[in-house]
Design a protein around this motif. Sequence first.
Motif, PDB file in Angstrom:
ATOM      1  N   ALA A   8       2.843   3.992  -0.707  1.00 19.60           N
ATOM      2  CA  ALA A   8       2.793   2.884  -1.653  1.00 19.60           C
ATOM      3  C   ALA A   8       3.017   1.557  -0.940  1.00 19.60           C
ATOM      4  O   ALA A   8       2.433   0.538  -1.295  1.00 19.60           O
ATOM      5  CB  ALA A   8       3.846   3.083  -2.742  1.00 19.60           C
TER       6      ALA A   8
ATOM      7  N   GLU B 212      -0.254   0.415   0.960  1.00 12.81           N
ATOM      8  CA  GLU B 212      -1.389  -0.080   0.194  1.00 12.81           C
ATOM      9  C   GLU B 212      -1.183  -1.513  -0.267  1.00 12.81           C
ATOM     10  O   GLU B 212      -2.112  -2.154  -0.724  1.00 12.81           O
ATOM     11  CB  GLU B 212      -1.668   0.810  -1.006  1.00 12.81           C
ATOM     12  CG  GLU B 212      -0.703   0.627  -2.138  1.00 12.81           C
ATOM     13  CD  GLU B 212      -1.059   1.502  -3.315  1.00 12.81           C
ATOM     14  OE1 GLU B 212      -0.769   1.074  -4.438  1.00 12.81           O
ATOM     15  OE2 GLU B 212      -1.615   2.577  -3.131  1.00 12.81           O
ATOM     16  N   LYS B 213       0.023  -2.055  -0.139  1.00 12.41           N
ATOM     17  CA  LYS B 213       0.270  -3.427  -0.561  1.00 12.41           C
ATOM     18  C   LYS B 213      -0.257  -4.389   0.497  1.00 12.41           C
ATOM     19  O   LYS B 213       0.003  -4.209   1.688  1.00 12.41           O
ATOM     20  CB  LYS B 213       1.772  -3.654  -0.774  1.00 12.41           C
ATOM     21  CG  LYS B 213       2.324  -2.882  -1.950  1.00 12.41           C
ATOM     22  CD  LYS B 213       3.784  -3.145  -2.120  1.00 12.41           C
ATOM     23  CE  LYS B 213       4.341  -2.333  -3.286  1.00 12.41           C
ATOM     24  NZ  LYS B 213       5.789  -2.472  -3.400  1.00 12.41           N
TER      25      LYS B 213
ATOM     26  N   THR C  97      -8.882  -3.414   1.155  1.00  8.62           N
ATOM     27  CA  THR C  97      -7.734  -2.736   0.566  1.00  8.62           C
ATOM     28  C   THR C  97      -8.079  -1.266   0.379  1.00  8.62           C
ATOM     29  O   THR C  97      -9.142  -0.939  -0.136  1.00  8.62           O
ATOM     30  CB  THR C  97      -7.391  -3.366  -0.797  1.00  8.62           C
ATOM     31  OG1 THR C  97      -7.139  -4.757  -0.609  1.00  8.62           O
ATOM     32  CG2 THR C  97      -6.165  -2.705  -1.404  1.00  8.62           C
TER      33      THR C  97
ATOM     34  N   SER D  73      -8.459   2.430  -1.084  1.00 12.58           N
ATOM     35  CA  SER D  73      -8.632   2.868  -2.467  1.00 12.58           C
ATOM     36  C   SER D  73      -7.564   3.870  -2.882  1.00 12.58           C
ATOM     37  O   SER D  73      -7.524   4.273  -4.034  1.00 12.58           O
ATOM     38  CB  SER D  73     -10.021   3.491  -2.651  1.00 12.58           C
ATOM     39  OG  SER D  73     -10.151   4.615  -1.805  1.00 12.58           O
TER      40      SER D  73
ATOM     41  N   ASP E  95      -4.166   5.157  -4.180  1.00 14.17           N
ATOM     42  CA  ASP E  95      -3.071   4.665  -4.993  1.00 14.17           C
ATOM     43  C   ASP E  95      -2.007   5.755  -5.016  1.00 14.17           C
ATOM     44  O   ASP E  95      -2.244   6.855  -5.510  1.00 14.17           O
ATOM     45  CB  ASP E  95      -3.557   4.348  -6.402  1.00 14.17           C
ATOM     46  CG  ASP E  95      -2.485   3.690  -7.248  1.00 14.17           C
ATOM     47  OD1 ASP E  95      -1.401   3.393  -6.705  1.00 14.17           O
ATOM     48  OD2 ASP E  95      -2.710   3.473  -8.448  1.00 14.17           O
TER      49      ASP E  95
ATOM     50  N   GLU F  83       0.663   6.203  -6.687  1.00 13.57           N
ATOM     51  CA  GLU F  83       1.136   6.679  -7.991  1.00 13.57           C
ATOM     52  C   GLU F  83       0.096   7.548  -8.685  1.00 13.57           C
ATOM     53  O   GLU F  83       0.415   8.578  -9.259  1.00 13.57           O
ATOM     54  CB  GLU F  83       1.487   5.482  -8.867  1.00 13.57           C
ATOM     55  CG  GLU F  83       2.036   5.876 -10.231  1.00 13.57           C
ATOM     56  CD  GLU F  83       2.409   4.678 -11.074  1.00 13.57           C
ATOM     57  OE1 GLU F  83       2.656   4.869 -12.255  1.00 13.57           O
ATOM     58  OE2 GLU F  83       2.444   3.563 -10.533  1.00 13.57           O
ATOM     59  N   ASP F  84      -1.181   7.142  -8.629  1.00 14.43           N
ATOM     60  CA  ASP F  84      -2.217   7.868  -9.353  1.00 14.43           C
ATOM     61  C   ASP F  84      -2.770   9.048  -8.568  1.00 14.43           C
ATOM     62  O   ASP F  84      -3.194  10.039  -9.156  1.00 14.43           O
ATOM     63  CB  ASP F  84      -3.365   6.928  -9.714  1.00 14.43           C
ATOM     64  CG  ASP F  84      -2.941   5.872 -10.714  1.00 14.43           C
ATOM     65  OD1 ASP F  84      -1.957   6.122 -11.439  1.00 14.43           O
ATOM     66  OD2 ASP F  84      -3.588   4.811 -10.757  1.00 14.43           O
ATOM     67  N   ASP F  85      -2.810   8.961  -7.226  1.00 17.38           N
ATOM     68  CA  ASP F  85      -3.476   9.974  -6.427  1.00 17.38           C
ATOM     69  C   ASP F  85      -2.528  11.007  -5.822  1.00 17.38           C
ATOM     70  O   ASP F  85      -2.971  11.894  -5.110  1.00 17.38           O
ATOM     71  CB  ASP F  85      -4.265   9.312  -5.290  1.00 17.38           C
ATOM     72  CG  ASP F  85      -5.340   8.388  -5.831  1.00 17.38           C
ATOM     73  OD1 ASP F  85      -5.768   8.616  -6.972  1.00 17.38           O
ATOM     74  OD2 ASP F  85      -5.742   7.460  -5.127  1.00 17.38           O
TER      75      ASP F  85
END
Length: 197
Positions: free
Chosen positions: A168, A171-172, A118, A120, A122, A124-126
């Motif tokens: 997004a 990454e799922k 997966t 690393s 993200d 939303e955060d990155d």
Amino acid sequence: MTVNLTLLTVMGALYACGIYLILERSLTRVLLGLMLLANATNLLILATGGYAGLAPFFSKDTDPASYNDPLPQALILTSIVISFAVTAFMLGIIYRTWVLARQDDIQDDIEDRRVAETPSFDAEDDAVIPVETSEFPLPMRGPDGSAAAEPTATVEAGGRTLLAEHAAQEEKPGSGNIATDTNTGTENGTDTDGGAK
């Protein structure tokens, strides 16, 4: 303080062999590596304890500076007890693994492999521009008070510029997004069933 090169050489060889054996997949070899590391640590404590002196209760007239330091001996005794307990625990694990699976090799966990593959990143955060995740987003206002246009959040991922919502989705696990490799012209990623190609 004099250094005993023989002890240091044996200690280095025991540490090297112990670390090599710990990295094996066989639990029996891991146990042997732990035992070698414990013995190397005992030699390290013994070598750092200083020269061999007299016993503390050797004589009433003995100079305290010539006493032998009892602390390294106590630490070595504690280390022996701890290594014995770890050895007994590892023997129990090896025996149980042999009873259940008739092998003492550590197998790969499929879930661990999936987590390792997966990305690393993200979204939303990155993201450089924070992505609004609220169910009721607030309209952005310009300097004059009028509603400003919603900026498109883009992120850099894998040498590509993507929209935040597309990143997004990528990454799922099991997403239907398939990226095309420009060098080979082949498709990589995951298929629609969720399995890796």
